[in-house]
Design a protein around this motif. Structure first.
Motif, PDB file in Angstrom:
ATOM      1  N   CYS A 147      -7.573   0.258   2.936  1.00 28.76           N
ATOM      2  CA  CYS A 147      -6.658  -0.128   4.012  1.00 28.76           C
ATOM      3  C   CYS A 147      -6.649   0.924   5.122  1.00 28.76           C
ATOM      4  N   CYS A 174      -4.373  -5.360  -3.672  1.00 26.69           N
ATOM      5  CA  CYS A 174      -4.455  -5.217  -2.215  1.00 26.69           C
ATOM      6  C   CYS A 174      -5.189  -6.402  -1.595  1.00 26.69           C
ATOM      7  N   CYS A 223       0.152  -1.358   2.468  1.00 24.98           N
ATOM      8  CA  CYS A 223      -0.724  -0.787   1.468  1.00 24.98           C
ATOM      9  C   CYS A 223      -1.482   0.370   2.132  1.00 24.98           C
ATOM     10  N   CYS A 278      -4.016   2.129   0.468  1.00 25.17           N
ATOM     11  CA  CYS A 278      -5.206   2.467  -0.324  1.00 25.17           C
ATOM     12  C   CYS A 278      -6.303   2.949   0.637  1.00 25.17           C
TER      13      CYS A 278
END
Ligand SMILES: [Zn+2]
Length: 366
Positions: free
Chosen positions: A196, A151, A191, A193
């Motif tokens: 994020c 990421c 992304c 995650c």
């Protein structure tokens, strides 16, 4: 008076054009890049690896190529730049075949660019990031962890990549450039995650809820913005450390359908963040190749284009393109205002192909 003005404008245009031609001449020796994507030798024995390097350069030079985009994994680059105990992270780092190819390539008129992927191709076997920080993985819209991608929306990960590349630049003063492989995330929607989601909320005030498609466009925009930040800073480091280094990327041709992955090459070229762009146009159809190259050049504005094609690729392997097709692709690349060509991949070449490419080079550079 009118005529004088016209003459003056003409002279100005000629001066500008010749200044631009000089600039391009300086960018590539002889004004044309003829490059191959390839990997350094995998031999762990130094003598065997050095023999392989000589064989590779003999072939490359015999094919009339003047550059290599040489693959570097992060575990290898980490090992050679850290040294000491870290050398064990890559089995060939102890004799640094990457560095030897730069040195020997320079003696043979072959410029070596690092071919590197900051985001993807990050499986643990080739990436120091996944070995040391498995939590750096990117996460897709379904919540699935990408074990092959990290990421780069996270500032500390972008910094890690920049620090690694800075050490590479300092280690290899004769490196010709950095060629970023398919910048941005893997295919799919990234992304999502935890980090994020937090970045997204702090930037927009919106929480990423159950319905992630509601924020799809904004997440794509963040990918593009963060990738652009990385490219701007990489360029700044490169130009500060070694102004001769060239920054390039590869990606799709024609309309930029890749931007949502963070592969925003149209913005980077229009704003002057990259020195040249390589569209990967893998086809046997010469007319389709030409159309794609022309459309790409239109999107690039003044940025230099060097079209890429493949002598073979996963869709047709083990078939290799015929001599006539290769001749047609090179001619089409040059007609589309390409400043040369990049061919995928050295390992797919048979001895006859080097002869073919040298003949093509001679025919295009009388
Ligand atoms: Zn993320």
């Amino acid at each position: 008076m009118k005529n004088l003005c016209a003459v003056f404008l003409c002279l100005t245009a000629v001066t500008l054009l010749s200044a631009r031609a000089d600039e391009e001449k300086q960018m590539f020796p002889g004004g044309q890049l003829r490059a191959l994507w390839c990997a350094p030798p995998s031999e762990t024995d130094e003598a065997a690896g050095m023999a392989k390097i000589d064989e590779m350069l003999n072939r490359v030079v015999s094919g009339g190529f003047n550059a290599l985009f040489l693959w570097g994994t992060s575990n290898y680059l980490w090992a050679v730049t850290e040294g000491g105990d870290e050398l064990k992270e890559a089995p060939t780092a102890h004799y640094d075949p990457f560095g030897k190819l730069i040195e020997k390539g320079k003696q043979r008129g072959v410029a070596v660019h690092l071919w590197y992927s900051p985001w993807i191709y990050k499986s643990a076997e080739r990436s120091i990031e996944m070995r040391r920080h498995p939590e750096w993985s990117a996460v897709d819209i379904e919540g699935k962890i990408d074990y092959d991608g990290i990421c780069l929306n996270r500032p500390e990960i972008r910094q890690f990549e920049l620090d690694l590349l800075t050490k590479v630049i300092r280690r290899y003063p004769d490196l010709a450039g950095i060629h970023i492989e398919e910048p941005g995330y893997n295919w799919g929607e990234y992304c999502y995650c935890d980090r994020c989601r937090a970045i997204f909320q702090s930037l927009t005030g919106i929480e990423v809820g159950e319905d992630k498609t509601a924020v799809l466009e904004q997440i794509r925009n963040i990918n593009a913005a963060m990738s652009t930040d990385f490219m701007i800073r990489l360029r700044a480091v490169m130009k500060e450390e070694n102004p001769n280094l060239l920054l390039s990327t590869n990606g799709c041709a024609g309309a930029n359908s890749d931007w949502k992955l963070g592969r925003d090459w149209t913005s980077w070229s229009m704003r002057g963040y990259i020195d040249f762009y390589v569209p990967q146009i893998y086809t046997k159809d010469i007319e389709a190749f030409k159309q794609a190259a022309v459309k790409t050049k239109q999107r690039l504005g003044d940025c230099v284009m060097v079209p890429g094609f493949a002598i073979s690729w996963s869709g047709i392997y083990p078939e290799r393109l015929s001599k006539e097709t290769l001749e047609g692709l090179v001619a089409a690349a040059l007609q589309a205002d390409g400043k040369g060509y990049v061919v995928f991949h050295y390992d797919h070449f048979e001895p006859i192909h080097f002869e073919t490419f040298d003949e093509i080079r001679r025919n295009n550079n009388p």
